[in-house]
Design a protein around this motif. Structure first.
Motif, PDB file in Angstrom:
ATOM      1  N   LYS A  10     -14.100  -4.833   3.517  1.00  0.00           N
ATOM      2  CA  LYS A  10     -13.639  -6.221   2.838  1.00  0.00           C
ATOM      3  C   LYS A  10     -14.535  -7.025   3.551  1.00  0.00           C
ATOM      4  O   LYS A  10     -14.594  -7.440   4.570  1.00  0.00           O
ATOM      5  CB  LYS A  10     -12.023  -6.062   3.135  1.00  0.00           C
ATOM      6  CG  LYS A  10     -11.776  -7.545   2.321  1.00  0.00           C
ATOM      7  CD  LYS A  10     -11.579  -7.272   0.744  1.00  0.00           C
ATOM      8  CE  LYS A  10     -10.877  -8.534   0.378  1.00  0.00           C
ATOM      9  NZ  LYS A  10     -11.054  -8.511  -1.095  1.00  0.00           N
ATOM     10  N   ILE A  11     -15.278  -7.916   2.547  1.00  0.00           N
ATOM     11  CA  ILE A  11     -16.007  -8.927   2.839  1.00  0.00           C
ATOM     12  C   ILE A  11     -15.390 -10.335   2.628  1.00  0.00           C
ATOM     13  O   ILE A  11     -14.837 -10.585   1.452  1.00  0.00           O
ATOM     14  CB  ILE A  11     -17.320  -8.960   2.065  1.00  0.00           C
ATOM     15  CG1 ILE A  11     -18.302  -7.774   2.277  1.00  0.00           C
ATOM     16  CG2 ILE A  11     -18.154 -10.098   2.208  1.00  0.00           C
ATOM     17  CD1 ILE A  11     -19.551  -7.541   1.347  1.00  0.00           C
ATOM     18  N   LEU A  12     -15.024 -10.898   3.737  1.00  0.00           N
ATOM     19  CA  LEU A  12     -14.443 -12.151   3.777  1.00  0.00           C
ATOM     20  C   LEU A  12     -15.394 -13.316   3.715  1.00  0.00           C
ATOM     21  O   LEU A  12     -15.745 -13.591   4.920  1.00  0.00           O
ATOM     22  CB  LEU A  12     -13.294 -12.101   4.807  1.00  0.00           C
ATOM     23  CG  LEU A  12     -12.325 -10.993   4.747  1.00  0.00           C
ATOM     24  CD1 LEU A  12     -11.381 -10.965   6.311  1.00  0.00           C
ATOM     25  CD2 LEU A  12     -11.428 -11.003   3.643  1.00  0.00           C
ATOM     26  N   THR A 130      -4.050 -13.693  10.797  1.00  0.00           N
ATOM     27  CA  THR A 130      -3.776 -13.837   9.571  1.00  0.00           C
ATOM     28  C   THR A 130      -4.908 -13.455   8.644  1.00  0.00           C
ATOM     29  O   THR A 130      -4.531 -13.170   7.474  1.00  0.00           O
ATOM     30  CB  THR A 130      -3.437 -15.194   9.475  1.00  0.00           C
ATOM     31  OG1 THR A 130      -4.470 -15.949   9.558  1.00  0.00           O
ATOM     32  CG2 THR A 130      -2.037 -15.510  10.202  1.00  0.00           C
ATOM     33  N   ILE A 131      -6.032 -13.245   9.072  1.00  0.00           N
ATOM     34  CA  ILE A 131      -7.064 -12.847   7.955  1.00  0.00           C
ATOM     35  C   ILE A 131      -6.879 -11.255   7.316  1.00  0.00           C
ATOM     36  O   ILE A 131      -7.162 -11.115   6.048  1.00  0.00           O
ATOM     37  CB  ILE A 131      -8.645 -12.994   8.686  1.00  0.00           C
ATOM     38  CG1 ILE A 131      -8.870 -11.793   9.370  1.00  0.00           C
ATOM     39  CG2 ILE A 131      -9.115 -14.326   9.147  1.00  0.00           C
ATOM     40  CD1 ILE A 131     -10.134 -11.468  10.417  1.00  0.00           C
ATOM     41  N   PHE A 132      -5.931 -10.760   8.068  1.00  0.00           N
ATOM     42  CA  PHE A 132      -5.534  -9.335   7.480  1.00  0.00           C
ATOM     43  C   PHE A 132      -4.770  -9.358   6.612  1.00  0.00           C
ATOM     44  O   PHE A 132      -4.426  -8.369   5.859  1.00  0.00           O
ATOM     45  CB  PHE A 132      -5.381  -8.403   8.642  1.00  0.00           C
ATOM     46  CG  PHE A 132      -6.520  -8.022   9.561  1.00  0.00           C
ATOM     47  CD1 PHE A 132      -7.634  -7.618   9.043  1.00  0.00           C
ATOM     48  CD2 PHE A 132      -6.418  -8.239  11.027  1.00  0.00           C
ATOM     49  CE1 PHE A 132      -8.708  -7.427   9.712  1.00  0.00           C
ATOM     50  CE2 PHE A 132      -7.411  -7.893  11.768  1.00  0.00           C
ATOM     51  CZ  PHE A 132      -8.506  -7.467  11.247  1.00  0.00           C
ATOM     52  N   PHE A 135      -5.405  -8.306   2.508  1.00  0.00           N
ATOM     53  CA  PHE A 135      -5.549  -6.943   1.807  1.00  0.00           C
ATOM     54  C   PHE A 135      -4.814  -5.955   2.672  1.00  0.00           C
ATOM     55  O   PHE A 135      -4.452  -6.107   3.886  1.00  0.00           O
ATOM     56  CB  PHE A 135      -7.049  -6.843   1.972  1.00  0.00           C
ATOM     57  CG  PHE A 135      -7.841  -6.692   3.334  1.00  0.00           C
ATOM     58  CD1 PHE A 135      -7.921  -5.366   4.159  1.00  0.00           C
ATOM     59  CD2 PHE A 135      -8.387  -7.836   3.472  1.00  0.00           C
ATOM     60  CE1 PHE A 135      -8.572  -5.515   5.219  1.00  0.00           C
ATOM     61  CE2 PHE A 135      -9.025  -7.793   5.093  1.00  0.00           C
ATOM     62  CZ  PHE A 135      -9.256  -6.733   5.742  1.00  0.00           C
ATOM     63  N   ASN A 136      -4.465  -4.893   2.003  1.00  0.00           N
ATOM     64  CA  ASN A 136      -3.933  -3.740   2.797  1.00  0.00           C
ATOM     65  C   ASN A 136      -4.763  -2.921   3.459  1.00  0.00           C
ATOM     66  O   ASN A 136      -5.737  -2.551   3.069  1.00  0.00           O
ATOM     67  CB  ASN A 136      -2.935  -2.962   1.779  1.00  0.00           C
ATOM     68  CG  ASN A 136      -1.919  -3.761   1.025  1.00  0.00           C
ATOM     69  OD1 ASN A 136      -1.176  -4.467   1.662  1.00  0.00           O
ATOM     70  ND2 ASN A 136      -1.668  -3.505  -0.046  1.00  0.00           N
ATOM     71  N   PHE A 137      -4.326  -2.418   4.562  1.00  0.00           N
ATOM     72  CA  PHE A 137      -5.251  -1.491   5.479  1.00  0.00           C
ATOM     73  C   PHE A 137      -4.260  -0.873   6.383  1.00  0.00           C
ATOM     74  O   PHE A 137      -3.185  -1.100   6.517  1.00  0.00           O
ATOM     75  CB  PHE A 137      -6.333  -2.284   6.391  1.00  0.00           C
ATOM     76  CG  PHE A 137      -5.700  -3.193   7.091  1.00  0.00           C
ATOM     77  CD1 PHE A 137      -5.179  -3.176   8.354  1.00  0.00           C
ATOM     78  CD2 PHE A 137      -5.375  -4.557   6.473  1.00  0.00           C
ATOM     79  CE1 PHE A 137      -4.772  -4.050   9.044  1.00  0.00           C
ATOM     80  CE2 PHE A 137      -4.924  -5.626   7.382  1.00  0.00           C
ATOM     81  CZ  PHE A 137      -4.424  -5.398   8.551  1.00  0.00           C
ATOM     82  N   ASN A 138      -4.952   0.109   7.112  1.00  0.00           N
ATOM     83  CA  ASN A 138      -4.249   1.067   8.019  1.00  0.00           C
ATOM     84  C   ASN A 138      -3.676   0.156   9.332  1.00  0.00           C
ATOM     85  O   ASN A 138      -4.529  -0.563   9.781  1.00  0.00           O
ATOM     86  CB  ASN A 138      -5.117   2.271   8.631  1.00  0.00           C
ATOM     87  CG  ASN A 138      -4.415   3.020   9.451  1.00  0.00           C
ATOM     88  OD1 ASN A 138      -3.703   2.653  10.314  1.00  0.00           O
ATOM     89  ND2 ASN A 138      -4.648   4.287   9.169  1.00  0.00           N
ATOM     90  N   LYS A 139      -2.276   0.251   9.564  1.00  0.00           N
ATOM     91  CA  LYS A 139      -1.887  -0.579  10.433  1.00  0.00           C
ATOM     92  C   LYS A 139      -2.414  -0.500  11.808  1.00  0.00           C
ATOM     93  O   LYS A 139      -2.223  -1.115  12.682  1.00  0.00           O
ATOM     94  CB  LYS A 139      -0.406  -0.633  10.527  1.00  0.00           C
ATOM     95  CG  LYS A 139       0.283  -1.001   9.151  1.00  0.00           C
ATOM     96  CD  LYS A 139       0.070  -2.550   9.032  1.00  0.00           C
ATOM     97  CE  LYS A 139       0.790  -3.014   7.834  1.00  0.00           C
ATOM     98  NZ  LYS A 139       0.087  -4.256   7.324  1.00  0.00           N
ATOM     99  N   LYS A 140      -2.893   0.827  12.010  1.00  0.00           N
ATOM    100  CA  LYS A 140      -3.477   1.038  13.355  1.00  0.00           C
ATOM    101  C   LYS A 140      -4.350   0.296  13.885  1.00  0.00           C
ATOM    102  O   LYS A 140      -4.689   0.190  15.026  1.00  0.00           O
ATOM    103  CB  LYS A 140      -3.825   2.614  13.433  1.00  0.00           C
ATOM    104  CG  LYS A 140      -4.036   3.132  14.958  1.00  0.00           C
ATOM    105  CD  LYS A 140      -4.312   4.464  14.816  1.00  0.00           C
ATOM    106  CE  LYS A 140      -4.586   5.006  16.619  1.00  0.00           C
ATOM    107  NZ  LYS A 140      -4.875   6.417  16.616  1.00  0.00           N
TER     108      LYS A 140
END
Length: 142
Positions: A10-12, A130-132, A135-140
């Motif tokens: 993901k490009i922020l 909070t940047i995460f 988008f959704n992603f693997n919580k690990k």
């Protein structure tokens, strides 16, 4: 968000950050293919910082193969200004291979550090968790 196999980025743009998540079996060729797709993204910039999560991977990479990626990186991923690359790892194998990469990648404008926690990596990058939320992603990897 671009996915390739079990890997995505993901490009922020506002944060000048590229977030990469890898999972499953990772080879030098799969990393190079992933980066080739990333470079084609119109939002891509050579000067963005990186947050790279390898916590969910099993590397299928021999030590001598790392130079193949370094050669690719030197040709296509040279930054024009200072950037930071935070690599998140979980296992001794991940730490060993990423440390070899860090030792071999001698870019004068790039600083690579390896972390075991997201909090310390984001702190080093000067970013907030909070940047995460974007988008959704693997919580690990948080």
């Amino acid at each position: 968000m671009m996915m390739l196999q079990n890997n995505f980025y993901k490009i922020l743009e506002k944060e000048n950050l590229i977030v990469e998540f890898f999972s499953g079996i990772v080879t030098i060729d799969s990393i190079i293919k992933f980066k080739q797709n990333l470079i084609q993204d119109p939002k891509f910039s050579l000067d963005y910082h990186y947050y790279i999560c390898f916590k969910n991977v099993t590397f299928d990479i021999e030590k001598q193969e790392i130079s193949k990626y370094i050669d690719f990186s030197n040709k296509y991923l040279q930054p024009n200004k200072h950037r930071k690359v935070a690599i998140i790892t979980d296992t001794p194998n991940q730490v060993a291979l990423t440390t070899l990469f860090k030792m071999q990648s001698e870019h004068p404008l790039q600083k690579v550090e390896i972390f075991s926690t997201t909090k310390s990596a984001l702190h080093w990058l000067g970013k907030d968790a909070t940047i995460f939320n974007k988008f959704n992603f693997n919580k690990k990897c948080i």
